[in-house]
Design an enzyme around this catalytic site. Structure first.
Site, PDB file in Angstrom:
ATOM      1  N   ARG A   1      50.388  -2.773  -8.625  1.00 28.52           N
ATOM      2  CA  ARG A   1      49.463  -2.059  -7.735  1.00 28.52           C
ATOM      3  C   ARG A   1      49.472  -2.749  -6.377  1.00 28.52           C
ATOM      4  NH1 ARG A   1      43.125  -1.601  -9.063  1.00 28.52           N
ATOM      5  NH2 ARG A   1      43.633   0.246 -10.314  1.00 28.52           N
TER       6      ARG A   1
ATOM      7  N   SER B   1      45.167   8.498 -14.095  1.00 25.43           N
ATOM      8  CA  SER B   1      43.782   8.027 -14.073  1.00 25.43           C
ATOM      9  C   SER B   1      42.844   9.211 -14.291  1.00 25.43           C
ATOM     10  CB  SER B   1      43.457   7.374 -12.723  1.00 25.43           C
ATOM     11  OG  SER B   1      44.218   6.207 -12.531  1.00 25.43           O
TER      12      SER B   1
ATOM     13  N   LYS C   1      38.196  -1.737  -6.723  1.00 22.24           N
ATOM     14  CA  LYS C   1      38.325  -0.380  -6.206  1.00 22.24           C
ATOM     15  C   LYS C   1      36.972   0.295  -6.282  1.00 22.24           C
ATOM     16  CE  LYS C   1      41.548   3.507  -6.578  1.00 22.24           C
ATOM     17  NZ  LYS C   1      42.651   4.090  -7.387  1.00 22.24           N
TER      18      LYS C   1
END
Length: 339
Positions: A178, A247, A276
């Site tokens: 990521r 997701s 996040k």
């Protein structure tokens, strides 16, 4: 209507109707895909109307001669076995489009322009077949254990490579790259390095957001957010063999992922997280609803704010896999967190 054309149309009309019914049942009972069911049902009704519009349609069945049909005894070994539901759908799709083409050609001998309606039906069948097979492309891959989301900026005490190797050595089953801000060339180089680290310990490696980078790095998969490419478009880049994860933040997201053919889903967020920002925290109740859903959703990985203090809550809720980020990346001993 001459006998040969009548027999061809009658036999292939039966094949087409049966094939549509098989595809419709898979969409209905296997995928819970309302739109696809509706499309196939409409195709079935429109086929019936097109057949009824042919001259001599009512007498067509009189030309049927099943006992005298030389083709009924001809079979191949592959017809007697199917590997899975997707192979059933593949066979039905081919049977449908082939039957419609045969009807189309025979109808041309019956009336001028008689094949036009069946040509249009055939093109619609191609599109519906594509949607069905794409939805069935998800392989429900086995996911269990710890997935570590590797982000360099979160690695406070060690280089990111050290964190990844320590996680794999401690038993992490998946690594997810990521990195939102790296230039493409640097991102590709990092993805290839992470794949190399994953292979050392037999951990799968997925790339966040970027199917093109995942494909070039020969990763095991790509993970998509709700604002990224749809699963069906990502498949065009990574192919059928690479995992595609999605997701999800609600059951509706998860049901869409199932229909689109996702291999697994991120399920969350479970807890507040600094990694996040999420305006809504779904929590363990979402995980319970996800696991209890009928039909079964793709294998789920609980994600969001997970650490050593709260992971037991998710285990008790039924989680078999969890994704962690800062809890591992920022740890002095990343391996100990994963163990």
């Amino acid at each position: 209507m001459e006998q040969t054309s009548a027999r061809i149309i009658d036999a292939n009309a039966n094949r087409a109707r049966e094939a549509i019914r098989v595809m419709e049942d898979i969409a209905r009972f296997g995928l819970d895909h309302r739109a696809l069911c509706a499309g196939l049902k409409q195709l079935r009704h429109d086929l019936a109307e097109a057949l009824d519009a042919l001259p001599g349609a009512r007498s067509m069945v009189l030309h049927r001669d099943t006992p005298g049909d030389v083709g009924t005894a001809l079979t191949t070994p592959r017809e007697g076995a199917r590997e899975d539901v997707r192979s059933v759908a593949v066979a039905a799709g081919k049977r449908l489009t082939e039957a419609l083409r045969s009807i189309e050609e025979a109808a041309k001998t019956v009336t001028g322009g008689g094949g036009i309606a069946f040509e249009a039906l055939r093109y619609r069948a191609y599109a519906l077949e594509q949607v069905l097979l794409a939805a069935l492309m998800g392989r429900a891959v086995a996911v269990a254990g710890v997935c570590v989301l590797v982000t360099e900026s979160l690695c406070e005490h060690h280089p990111w490579e050290h964190v990844a190797r320590a996680a794999v050595a401690a038993g992490a089953t998946m690594l997810q790259l990521r990195e939102k801000d790296l230039p493409d060339r640097e991102l590709l180089a990092r993805a290839r390095k992470l794949v190399e680290i994953g292979r050392e310990g037999r951990a799968r490696v997925v790339v966040n957001d970027r199917p093109d980078i995942a494909a070039c790095a020969r990763a095991d998969g790509v993970h998509l957010g709700q604002d990224d490419l749809p699963v069906t478009e990502a498949r065009k880049i990574v192919g059928a063999e690479m995992m595609v994860g999605v997701s999800t933040a609600c059951i509706e997201d998860a049901e869409r992922a199932l229909r689109d053919g996702a291999d697994y889903c991120g399920v969350g967020p479970m807890f507040p997280t600094t990694t996040k920002h999420k305006p809504v925290i779904r929590g363990p109740e979402y995980l319970r609803a996800y696991l209890a859903h009928d039909p079964a959703l793709p294998p789920g990985i609980a994600i969001g704010g997970i650490n050593a203090e709260n992971v037991q809550i998710l285990s008790e809720a039924g989680a078999r896999a969890v994704a962690v980020s800062s809890a591992v990346c920022s740890a002095r001993d990343p391996g100990a967190v994963c163990a």
